[in-house]
Scaffold this active site. Structure first.
Site, PDB file in Angstrom:
ATOM      1  N   ASP A  13       3.308   3.369   7.732  1.00 23.90           N
ATOM      2  CA  ASP A  13       3.014   4.472   8.648  1.00 23.90           C
ATOM      3  C   ASP A  13       1.732   5.157   8.182  1.00 23.90           C
ATOM      4  O   ASP A  13       1.665   5.678   7.063  1.00 23.90           O
ATOM      5  CB  ASP A  13       4.186   5.464   8.650  1.00 23.90           C
ATOM      6  CG  ASP A  13       4.136   6.436   9.807  1.00 23.90           C
ATOM      7  OD1 ASP A  13       3.147   6.401  10.570  1.00 23.90           O
ATOM      8  OD2 ASP A  13       5.075   7.228   9.957  1.00 23.90           O
ATOM      9  N   ASP A 107      -0.194   3.514  15.003  1.00 19.76           N
ATOM     10  CA  ASP A 107      -0.263   3.923  13.598  1.00 19.76           C
ATOM     11  C   ASP A 107       0.951   3.544  12.751  1.00 19.76           C
ATOM     12  O   ASP A 107       1.074   4.026  11.623  1.00 19.76           O
ATOM     13  CB  ASP A 107      -0.498   5.432  13.507  1.00 19.76           C
ATOM     14  CG  ASP A 107       0.631   6.243  14.130  1.00 19.76           C
ATOM     15  OD1 ASP A 107       1.470   5.655  14.848  1.00 19.76           O
ATOM     16  OD2 ASP A 107       0.673   7.467  13.916  1.00 19.76           O
ATOM     17  N   GLU A 108       1.823   2.687  13.252  1.00 19.82           N
ATOM     18  CA  GLU A 108       2.955   2.279  12.419  1.00 19.82           C
ATOM     19  C   GLU A 108       3.437   0.893  12.819  1.00 19.82           C
ATOM     20  O   GLU A 108       3.269   0.458  13.960  1.00 19.82           O
ATOM     21  CB  GLU A 108       4.105   3.287  12.495  1.00 19.82           C
ATOM     22  CG  GLU A 108       4.687   3.476  13.877  1.00 19.82           C
ATOM     23  CD  GLU A 108       5.879   4.416  13.878  1.00 19.82           C
ATOM     24  OE1 GLU A 108       6.702   4.348  12.945  1.00 19.82           O
ATOM     25  OE2 GLU A 108       5.989   5.207  14.828  1.00 19.82           O
TER      26      GLU A 108
END
Length: 423
Positions: A13, A107-108
């Site tokens: 993350d 983003d993860e």
């Protein structure tokens, strides 16, 4: 825990991803409270630096509230195109270690590194190598959870992240590992709201039963939980309370729908305004579909009024559609019967029931005078690919001599004060 001891799963993350990307081009803002998102009164926060989080600013918070909580923060408009580009660079790093990468958002992602350990070391070693590569090559930070399954890995990555407190920012460990033989020790102290599926209503019911953490949930009589929440929810929470999760990492998840929606800084009140916006949205969705090599049979219109009442209307056709004129022909009648006079603050168009585009011969194809939309569409795509999204567009999308581009992801944080501002 069935199926949890034979795998090593990572949840990576990125730390304050949108803000961190912006700080690379605005290094003078490092250390200051920075907020990325919609800068207008109807905008929402997409991301906040840890310095801003100390003042209670967080993602999904209305921008107006964020300004009140942290009036000295620097607000930056979002740049989804840039974030998508950097996200691709991050994923390239992930895929050096395993092909089993399941992106959850820009983003993860989950990574299954079970088969990679004989090359790169154990889960912790791989996590540390990923963090080092992201830092050295992209000047960004990420936190990684390592565990026997996806559920535990995601929880672990939260524990690894920096924490913003009112008086300081704790840096976080960067990597948190949950060993198979330490799962219960990790889970038991966690607040019960950390479990997937425990929203405000469920939390209220659990609190009334005296359940505040996972240990409480695990120890209470299952019949009591079943009575309070129902059999399905009770089984779900009972499994999570002991860390059970058999879901595999799925690197090739297909999109179920493709769409765009846009929140406006000023309400739209006339059919002509909405028709113009429909043309822009349909054009953008069609281009995305063609870029992914898919088309849709079901098309949905979403309208949100000034009072936040939201309605959706849909239509399904026998053909797979991926061209703007066809989308407008299908969705336009749905929009025409909606009264916009109360004020429309959001309009959206999306296609689902996806499949491969299939051009079918029609009588129009035999008419030399009929417009060749296929050729026009190909020309539009070629021009935009070479010269950029704003190089050409529908006439109704032109304002002040410029093409108003529908920017992917902008709906996540709402409008800026000036929707036509240069980026």
């Amino acid at each position: 825990m069935t199926g949890t001891t034979s795998r090593t799963i990572l949840h990576a993350d990125m730390d304050a991803f949108f803000v961190s990307v912006e700080l690379r081009r605005h290094p003078e803002l490092v250390g200051q409270p920075v907020v990325v998102g919609g800068t207008g009164n109807r905008g929402v926060v997409a991301a906040a630096s840890y310095e801003a989080r100390r003042f209670g600013v967080h993602s999904a918070l209305p921008s107006a509230v964020a300004r009140r909580r942290c009036p000295h923060a620097v607000f930056l408009p979002g740049d989804h195109e840039l974030y998508g580009e950097v996200s691709g660079q991050v994923r390239e790093i992930f895929e050096r270690f395993t092909p089993l990468v399941e992106p959850l958002s820009l983003d993860e992602a989950f990574l299954d590194v079970t088969g990679a350990q004989h090359l790169f070391g154990d889960g912790r070693a791989i996590a540390e190598r990923i963090r080092a590569a992201v830092s050295e090559e992209l000047d960004l930070g990420c936190s990684v959870g390592v565990a026997p399954n996806k559920f535990l890995a995601k929880l672990a990555s939260v524990e690894a992240k920096p924490t913003a407190r009112t008086d300081r920012i704790d840096p976080g460990e960067g990597v948190t590992v949950v060993d198979p033989d330490a799962v219960q020790a990790f889970l038991d102290p966690l607040p019960v709201q950390r479990l997937w599926g425990v929203g405000p209503a469920t939390l209220d019911k659990l609190t009334r039963l005296g359940i505040s953490n996972v240990r409480d949930l695990r120890r209470i009589d299952h019949a009591v939980i079943t009575t309070a929440l129902g059999a399905n929810q009770a089984r779900h929470l009972a499994a999570l309370a002991v860390g059970a999760d058999d879901r595999p990492v799925e690197p090739d998840r297909e999109a179920k729908s493709i769409g765009h929606e846009e929140t406006y800084p000023v309400d739209k009140h006339t059919p002509a305004e909405l028709r113009s916006e429909l043309v822009r949205l349909a054009d953008a969705v069609a281009q995305r579909m063609r870029g992914q090599g898919v088309a849709a049979r079901t098309w949905q219109l979403k309208v949100r009024f000034a009072g936040f009442t939201t309605i959706t209307r849909s239509v399904t056709t026998g053909d797979f559609i991926d061209r703007a004129p066809d989308i407008i022909e299908l969705v336009g009648p749905l929009l025409d019967v909606i009264d916009p006079t109360p004020g429309v603050r959001l309009l959206g168009v999306s296609g689902s029931n996806l499949g491969a585009p299939a051009a079918q011969l029609s009588f129009d194809d035999l008419d030399d005078t009929a417009p060749d939309f296929g050729a026009t569409t190909e020309a539009l795509d070629a021009i935009r690919q070479r010269f950029g999204e704003s190089a050409i567009g529908r006439a109704s999308a032109v304002r002040g001599g410029k093409v108003r581009v529908v920017r992917r992801g902008a709906q996540q944080w709402g409008p800026d004060q000036d929707p036509d501002r240069p980026r």
